[in-house]
Design a protein around this motif. Structure first.
Motif, PDB file in Angstrom:
ATOM      1  N   THR A 146       0.849  -1.195   0.000  1.00 22.52           N
ATOM      2  CA  THR A 146       0.000   0.000   0.000  1.00 22.52           C
ATOM      3  C   THR A 146       0.884   1.245   0.000  1.00 22.52           C
ATOM      4  OG1 THR A 146      -1.716  -1.155   1.214  1.00 22.52           O
ATOM      5  CG2 THR A 146      -1.836   1.240   1.202  1.00 22.52           C
ATOM      6  N   GLU A 147       0.621   2.134  -0.950  1.00 19.56           N
ATOM      7  CA  GLU A 147       1.397   3.380  -1.062  1.00 19.56           C
ATOM      8  C   GLU A 147       0.436   4.523  -1.346  1.00 19.56           C
ATOM      9  OE1 GLU A 147       5.040   5.367  -3.620  1.00 19.56           O
ATOM     10  OE2 GLU A 147       3.862   3.734  -4.447  1.00 19.56           O
ATOM     11  N   GLY A 148       0.358   5.429  -0.414  1.00 20.83           N
ATOM     12  CA  GLY A 148      -0.499   6.601  -0.601  1.00 20.83           C
ATOM     13  C   GLY A 148      -1.947   6.231  -0.852  1.00 20.83           C
ATOM     14  N   GLY A 149      -2.407   5.240  -0.166  1.00 19.62           N
ATOM     15  CA  GLY A 149      -3.800   4.840  -0.327  1.00 19.62           C
ATOM     16  C   GLY A 149      -4.064   3.964  -1.522  1.00 19.62           C
ATOM     17  N   HIS A 150      -3.049   3.676  -2.317  1.00 17.30           N
ATOM     18  CA  HIS A 150      -3.195   2.818  -3.500  1.00 17.30           C
ATOM     19  C   HIS A 150      -2.516   1.458  -3.223  1.00 17.30           C
ATOM     20  CE1 HIS A 150      -4.804   6.109  -5.926  1.00 17.30           C
ATOM     21  NE2 HIS A 150      -3.803   6.884  -5.434  1.00 17.30           N
ATOM     22  N   SER A 151      -3.163   0.431  -3.673  1.00 16.44           N
ATOM     23  CA  SER A 151      -2.602  -0.920  -3.482  1.00 16.44           C
ATOM     24  C   SER A 151      -1.741  -1.317  -4.666  1.00 16.44           C
ATOM     25  CB  SER A 151      -3.723  -1.947  -3.294  1.00 16.44           C
ATOM     26  OG  SER A 151      -4.528  -1.997  -4.462  1.00 16.44           O
ATOM     27  N   PHE A 152      -0.736  -2.108  -4.366  1.00 13.40           N
ATOM     28  CA  PHE A 152       0.183  -2.581  -5.401  1.00 13.40           C
ATOM     29  C   PHE A 152       0.286  -4.102  -5.249  1.00 13.40           C
ATOM     30  CE2 PHE A 152       4.325  -3.565  -7.240  1.00 13.40           C
ATOM     31  CZ  PHE A 152       4.298  -2.810  -8.406  1.00 13.40           C
ATOM     32  N   PRO A 153      -0.658  -4.863  -5.921  1.00 15.24           N
ATOM     33  CA  PRO A 153      -0.637  -6.325  -5.780  1.00 15.24           C
ATOM     34  C   PRO A 153       0.488  -6.961  -6.603  1.00 15.24           C
ATOM     35  CG  PRO A 153      -2.365  -5.685  -7.290  1.00 15.24           C
ATOM     36  CD  PRO A 153      -1.777  -4.393  -6.777  1.00 15.24           C
ATOM     37  N   MET A 154       1.026  -8.026  -6.081  1.00 14.60           N
ATOM     38  CA  MET A 154       2.046  -8.784  -6.812  1.00 14.60           C
ATOM     39  C   MET A 154       2.144 -10.184  -6.197  1.00 14.60           C
ATOM     40  SD  MET A 154       5.536  -7.059  -5.354  1.00 14.60           S
ATOM     41  CE  MET A 154       5.954  -7.114  -3.608  1.00 14.60           C
ATOM     42  N   THR A 155       2.805 -11.079  -6.922  1.00 11.87           N
ATOM     43  CA  THR A 155       2.963 -12.460  -6.474  1.00 11.87           C
ATOM     44  C   THR A 155       4.435 -12.835  -6.525  1.00 11.87           C
ATOM     45  OG1 THR A 155       0.783 -13.022  -7.368  1.00 11.87           O
ATOM     46  CG2 THR A 155       2.257 -14.847  -6.827  1.00 11.87           C
ATOM     47  N   VAL A 156       4.926 -13.316  -5.400  1.00 10.75           N
ATOM     48  CA  VAL A 156       6.318 -13.778  -5.305  1.00 10.75           C
ATOM     49  C   VAL A 156       6.360 -15.273  -5.628  1.00 10.75           C
ATOM     50  CG1 VAL A 156       8.329 -14.014  -3.813  1.00 10.75           C
ATOM     51  CG2 VAL A 156       6.801 -12.056  -3.553  1.00 10.75           C
ATOM     52  N   HIS A 157       7.234 -15.657  -6.536  1.00  8.91           N
ATOM     53  CA  HIS A 157       7.376 -17.063  -6.947  1.00  8.91           C
ATOM     54  C   HIS A 157       8.786 -17.537  -6.619  1.00  8.91           C
ATOM     55  CE1 HIS A 157       3.648 -16.660  -9.293  1.00  8.91           C
ATOM     56  NE2 HIS A 157       4.151 -15.487  -9.723  1.00  8.91           N
TER      57      HIS A 157
END
Length: 449
Positions: A146-157
């Motif tokens: 979460t950065e500045g109220g915005h989400s940043f989804p990602m997947t670690v493999h």
């Protein structure tokens, strides 16, 4: 032995199979935990600034920094694009945000498998994939920054080469089966020794019963455990009782014969007795002899001692040779092996004596005696080169209750006794013409149970 083999050959491999499966499952779980820890270590150094993922040049785990090390990592993100066509279908594309240096030699697929692409924040998945022909473990963990109220989804493999795992499992299976094979051999040997020791009294009992049947022993003499002691004691009592009863029976018959023959001898000595009465007294005398010999037969019994045939035969032939020393007759004896007659020695002597005596009287020059074992049957054949017996006479001789005394010299006297003795032992008497000598052939068959 069957239960032992079932235990060793079926149960032990089944236990080994369960052990292998449990060990393999444990190893897979350990790898999953290992890859999960690596994913947390990567997330610990990951940062997001202005919707951009920032990763350090070098990771703490050195395997991620070395090309083709067998341990790889990359971070992906799903992008949603609107389709240009009117059907407004959504297309999900996977974008690789970062990859470890160890992954430079491998080509990642443009589209991840559906089960990896469908992960949402907080989901974890551990499975297997194939890249560049290699079988690999992959652990995927979907997170969101979460950065500045915005989400940043990602997947670690996190990816790990399966080759080391497969070699380790193969080596474990090989050692397990090798150890199991040694264990099976040891158990079989120990169980075999234990069974032989446990069943030794039964083997001893079997050998002693065979010795009793063959006439080598009169009773069981070995010491048996308490489970068999009562049985062997009762068997010895049965043997002793039967021997005593048979002896008492014969003594009583001998006394009866003596008491009957004495008054008959007095009657025969009378001078004024008529020829008709003399003939009747002779017939009574012959009948007593015949019936006494028939009654004295031991008969068929499961506990008759086995009598060696050769000593009885040698003694009988020596006696007959002295009786017929003037007759120039050759006796050919064919006796195969150490054969035994399961019956009474007196009965065997009576059988062979009557048949050989008849053969001496009927033969011209030659007599052949053959004794052999044919399967489970003891076969005695006596042949001569005399004139033989007519077919009509043979059928009459074998009829129940018909006496053979009236037939021609050499085959009448004693044949009724032979017939009754053979019948008492449940044997078979067959009379025919001899193919080798041309005279009569008497074949007796005793089937052994």
């Amino acid at each position: 032995m069957v239960s032992l083999l079932a235990m060793v050959i079926v149960i032990l491999p089944a236990v080994a199979f369960i052990i292998m499966k449990s060990f393999e499952k444990h190893m897979v779980l350990s790898i999953e935990n290992e890859l999960s820890a690596y994913s947390y270590s990567i997330l610990a150094v990951a940062e997001v600034e202005q919707a951009q993922l920032i990763m350090p040049e070098v990771l703490i785990e050195n395997q991620f920094n070395v090309s083709d090390s067998g341990l790889y990592a990359f971070i992906s993100q799903q992008k949603n694009n609107q389709a240009e066509k009117t059907n407004s279908t959504r297309k999900d594309e996977s974008v690789t945000l970062w990859r470890s240096k160890s992954l430079l030699t491998l080509t990642l697929p443009k589209k991840l498998p559906e089960q990896l692409a469908m992960l949402t924040t907080g989901d974890k998945l551990f499975t297997s994939i194939e890249l560049n022909g290699l079988s690999l473990f992959i652990y995927s963990y979907a997170v969101s920054f979460t950065e500045g109220g915005h989400s940043f989804p990602m997947t670690v493999h996190i990816i790990k080469d399966k080759q080391t795992f497969l070699l380790f499992i193969s080596d474990f299976k090989q050692q397990l089966w090798f150890g199991l094979a040694i264990l099976m051999v040891i158990i079989l040997l120990l169980q075999l020794v234990w069974l032989m020791w446990t069943l030794k009294p039964l083997s001893t009992l079997e050998n002693e019963i065979k010795a009793v049947e063959q006439g080598k022993a009169e009773k069981l003499t070995s010491i048996y455990p308490k489970e068999l002691a009562k049985l062997t004691t009762q068997l010895n009592q049965l043997l002793a009782t039967e021997q005593k009863q048979r002896q008492r029976y014969r003594n009583a018959l001998s006394d009866l014969a003596h008491s009957l023959k004495t008054p008959l001898a007095v009657l025969q000595a009378q001078r004024d007795i008529s020829a008709v009465n003399q003939e009747q007294i002779s017939r009574i005398n012959s009948t007593i002899d015949h019936q006494l010999k028939r009654a004295q037969s031991a008969g068929h019994s499961s506990w008759l001692l086995g009598i060696a045939i050769k000593p009885v035969l040698d003694k009988l032939l020596n006696t007959l040779a002295k009786i017929y020393h003037d007759a120039d007759k050759k006796v050919i004896v064919k006796l195969t092996g150490k054969l035994t007659f399961k019956g009474d020695e007196a009965d065997l002597l009576e059988l062979l004596g009557n048949l050989l005596d008849n053969a001496y009287k009927a033969a011209k020059t030659s007599i052949m005696l053959t004794v052999n074992q044919q399967g489970d049957a003891l076969v005695i054949c006596i042949e001569d080169d005399g004139v033989g017996i007519k077919a009509q006479q043979i059928s009459q001789i074998l009829e129940r209750g018909v006496r053979a005394d009236t037939y021609q010299d050499g085959h009448g006297v004693g044949l009724a006794i032979v017939r009754d003795l053979v019948a008492s032992y449940q044997g078979d008497l067959h009379i025919s013409r001899s193919d080798k000598l041309g005279g009569a052939k008497f074949k007796i068959t005793f089937t052994r149970e």
